[in-house]
Design a protein around this motif. Structure first.
Motif, mmCIF file in Angstrom:
data_model
loop_
_atom_site.group_PDB
_atom_site.id
_atom_site.type_symbol
_atom_site.label_atom_id
_atom_site.label_comp_id
_atom_site.label_asym_id
_atom_site.label_seq_id
_atom_site.Cartn_x
_atom_site.Cartn_y
_atom_site.Cartn_z
ATOM 1 N N VAL A 132 5.705 -6.097 0.479
ATOM 2 C CA VAL A 132 4.795 -5.287 1.283
ATOM 3 C C VAL A 132 5.506 -4.054 1.822
ATOM 4 C CG1 VAL A 132 5.291 -6.552 3.413
ATOM 5 C CG2 VAL A 132 3.084 -5.389 3.133
ATOM 6 N N ALA A 133 6.837 -4.154 2.005
ATOM 7 C CA ALA A 133 7.603 -3.006 2.485
ATOM 8 C C ALA A 133 7.731 -1.924 1.430
ATOM 9 C CB ALA A 133 8.994 -3.461 2.936
ATOM 10 N N LEU A 134 7.508 -2.303 0.157
ATOM 11 C CA LEU A 134 7.588 -1.316 -0.919
ATOM 12 C C LEU A 134 6.307 -0.504 -1.063
ATOM 13 C CD1 LEU A 134 9.313 -3.451 -3.717
ATOM 14 C CD2 LEU A 134 10.380 -1.738 -2.237
ATOM 15 N N ALA A 135 5.202 -1.011 -0.500
ATOM 16 C CA ALA A 135 3.912 -0.354 -0.700
ATOM 17 C C ALA A 135 3.916 1.112 -0.228
ATOM 18 C CB ALA A 135 2.808 -1.148 -0.006
ATOM 19 N N PRO A 136 4.399 1.438 0.978
ATOM 20 C CA PRO A 136 4.419 2.858 1.375
ATOM 21 C C PRO A 136 5.255 3.728 0.448
ATOM 22 C CG PRO A 136 4.751 1.427 3.289
ATOM 23 C CD PRO A 136 4.867 0.555 2.078
ATOM 24 N N LEU A 137 6.382 3.179 -0.018
ATOM 25 C CA LEU A 137 7.228 3.939 -0.931
ATOM 26 C C LEU A 137 6.527 4.168 -2.263
ATOM 27 C CD1 LEU A 137 10.013 5.232 -1.255
ATOM 28 C CD2 LEU A 137 10.841 3.037 -2.137
ATOM 29 N N PHE A 138 5.845 3.154 -2.769
ATOM 30 C CA PHE A 138 5.113 3.290 -4.022
ATOM 31 C C PHE A 138 3.959 4.285 -3.889
ATOM 32 C CE2 PHE A 138 6.161 -0.367 -7.067
ATOM 33 C CZ PHE A 138 7.478 -0.406 -6.646
ATOM 34 N N ILE A 139 3.360 4.358 -2.698
ATOM 35 C CA ILE A 139 2.297 5.343 -2.487
ATOM 36 C C ILE A 139 2.855 6.752 -2.593
ATOM 37 C CG2 ILE A 139 0.711 6.272 -0.751
ATOM 38 C CD1 ILE A 139 0.294 3.416 0.242
ATOM 39 N N VAL A 140 4.048 6.960 -2.019
ATOM 40 C CA VAL A 140 4.689 8.276 -2.100
ATOM 41 C C VAL A 140 5.013 8.617 -3.551
ATOM 42 C CG1 VAL A 140 6.745 9.607 -1.455
ATOM 43 C CG2 VAL A 140 5.619 8.127 0.229
ATOM 44 N N TRP A 141 5.499 7.629 -4.318
ATOM 45 C CA TRP A 141 5.910 7.878 -5.697
ATOM 46 C C TRP A 141 4.734 8.003 -6.656
ATOM 47 C CZ3 TRP A 141 10.333 3.678 -6.105
ATOM 48 C CH2 TRP A 141 11.457 4.129 -5.392
ATOM 49 N N PHE A 142 3.741 7.132 -6.522
ATOM 50 C CA PHE A 142 2.701 7.015 -7.550
ATOM 51 C C PHE A 142 1.291 7.301 -7.052
ATOM 52 C CE2 PHE A 142 6.039 3.767 -8.389
ATOM 53 C CZ PHE A 142 6.606 4.356 -9.506
ATOM 54 N N GLY A 143 1.151 7.654 -5.777
ATOM 55 C CA GLY A 143 -0.185 7.921 -5.250
ATOM 56 C C GLY A 143 -0.900 6.630 -4.880
ATOM 57 N N ILE A 144 -2.223 6.733 -4.650
ATOM 58 C CA ILE A 144 -2.994 5.565 -4.222
ATOM 59 C C ILE A 144 -3.899 5.045 -5.336
ATOM 60 C CG2 ILE A 144 -2.948 6.279 -1.801
ATOM 61 C CD1 ILE A 144 -5.858 7.213 -2.167
ATOM 62 N N GLY A 145 -3.675 5.502 -6.542
ATOM 63 C CA GLY A 145 -4.515 5.079 -7.660
ATOM 64 C C GLY A 145 -4.126 3.712 -8.191
ATOM 65 N N THR A 146 -4.646 3.409 -9.371
ATOM 66 C CA THR A 146 -4.419 2.102 -9.993
ATOM 67 C C THR A 146 -2.951 1.878 -10.320
ATOM 68 O OG1 THR A 146 -6.649 2.142 -10.943
ATOM 69 C CG2 THR A 146 -5.066 0.628 -11.932
ATOM 70 N N ASN A 147 -2.247 2.945 -10.713
ATOM 71 C CA ASN A 147 -0.849 2.782 -11.119
ATOM 72 C C ASN A 147 -0.001 2.167 -10.018
ATOM 73 O OD1 ASN A 147 -1.438 3.880 -13.578
ATOM 74 N ND2 ASN A 147 -0.697 5.933 -13.078
ATOM 75 N N MET A 148 -0.259 2.562 -8.770
ATOM 76 C CA MET A 148 0.536 2.032 -7.654
ATOM 77 C C MET A 148 0.356 0.525 -7.525
ATOM 78 S SD MET A 148 0.346 0.920 -4.216
ATOM 79 C CE MET A 148 -1.085 1.648 -3.428
ATOM 80 N N LYS A 149 -0.890 0.048 -7.618
ATOM 81 C CA LYS A 149 -1.141 -1.389 -7.476
ATOM 82 C C LYS A 149 -0.577 -2.167 -8.652
ATOM 83 C CE LYS A 149 -4.574 0.475 -4.836
ATOM 84 N NZ LYS A 149 -5.108 1.854 -4.886
ATOM 85 N N VAL A 150 -0.696 -1.613 -9.857
ATOM 86 C CA VAL A 150 -0.164 -2.289 -11.037
ATOM 87 C C VAL A 150 1.351 -2.433 -10.924
ATOM 88 C CG1 VAL A 150 0.215 -2.071 -13.529
ATOM 89 C CG2 VAL A 150 -2.039 -1.604 -12.560
ATOM 90 N N LEU A 151 2.028 -1.367 -10.550
ATOM 91 C CA LEU A 151 3.486 -1.405 -10.463
ATOM 92 C C LEU A 151 3.959 -2.278 -9.306
ATOM 93 C CD1 LEU A 151 4.269 2.323 -11.291
ATOM 94 C CD2 LEU A 151 4.633 0.329 -12.738
#
Length: 281
Positions: A132-151
């Motif tokens: 769950v701590a990676l979620a904000p970082l993944f949003i910065v890297w990949f946006g809020i689209g499907t790719n972020m949730k998949v990764l």
């Protein structure tokens, strides 16, 4: 003088007579377990429905009839299936991507013991980070689209499959490996015909354990930042204090998890056809 009878005159070996079992003898145990599970669910739902307004405030606990009504409403207006499909796509893609990467990395690194010993503390450090701590970082890297949730789902699955696959590779019988070497087997033969089949048990264990974590990764991403998906439905229902809606979404997630576990179980049976019958149970 009498001579010994020829070998052809020896008594014939006893024939193996197959045991004929009835359908109940073959399937009775499975049917009994299935009916017991169904009965348990029915009893729990009946107790919940009966006690909801008597013992608990349904504002906080809801009740099965209200949850069913909410599912019907969402089905009729299309909300349920549109959001379920989004989450299911994220879960499946994340599970497949994370499992493939974890199995490949676990097999390759565990096959090189020195490299594995060097990387092991770093892998464990990354594994220990709450996803769950990676979620904000993944949003910065990949946006809020499907790719972020998949990764995010793939990152959650990766370590579980990696660690179990690596454990399976490292537990391969070294005597069997040495025997194949003595018979002239190459490194490729050892890897594909000894290590790979023997490590399948560990990999399959990782796949089974990773199924719920794929759901967790995808739903966490939707809870943090999303305007669609089952995680979004949970957020929306909770914001409106719609407890029935929250429980309805959890029911759908449970069904998805059960179906994915069923698929992994079928894959396990297909891969494990070479095992003795007693090893498959």
């Amino acid at each position: 003088m009498s001579s010994a009878p020829p070998d052809s005159a020896a008594a014939p070996a006893a024939e193996t007579v197959p045991i004929e079992r009835t359908w109940w003898e073959r399937r009775g145990g499975t049917v009994t377990v299935a009916l017991s599970r169904l009965a348990l669910v029915v009893v729990l739902l009946a107790v919940w429905e009966w006690s909801a307004e008597r013992w608990f405030d349904i504002t906080f606990t809801s009740k099965p009839s209200a949850i069913w009504t909410r599912l019907i409403e969402w089905h009729q207006d299309g909300v349920l299936w549109a959001n379920t499909w989004v989450t299911l796509e994220e879960i499946v893609l994340g599970f497949v991507l994370g499992s493939a990467a974890g199995a490949l990395a676990g097999f390759l690194l565990a096959s090189a013991p020195r490299v594995y010993r060097v990387l092991d503390p770093f892998v464990m450090a990354l594994y220990s980070i709450p996803k769950v701590a990676l979620a904000p970082l993944f949003i910065v890297w990949f946006g809020i689209g499907t790719n972020m949730k998949v990764l995010l789902a793939a990152a959650t699955v990766f370590f579980l499959v990696f660690l179990n696959t690596a454990a399976g590779v490292r537990e391969v019988d070294r005597g069997l490996v040495d025997a194949v070497r003595l018979m002239g087997g190459t490194k490729r033969d050892i890897a594909l015909k000894v290590i790979l089949p023997s490590s399948m048990t560990g990999m399959l264990t990782g796949l089974k354990v990773a199924v719920p974590y794929a759901l967790i990764g995808a739903v966490i991403g939707e809870l943090v930042a999303s305007n669609r998906g089952l995680g979004y439905l949970i957020n929306d229902a909770a914001a409106q204090f719609d407890t029935a809606g929250v429980f309805a979404t959890l029911v759908v997630l449970s069904v998805i998890a059960a179906l994915l576990n069923l698929v992994v179980g079928l894959f396990d049976r297909w891969v494990g056809r070479w095992k003795p019958l007693e090893a498959r149970t």
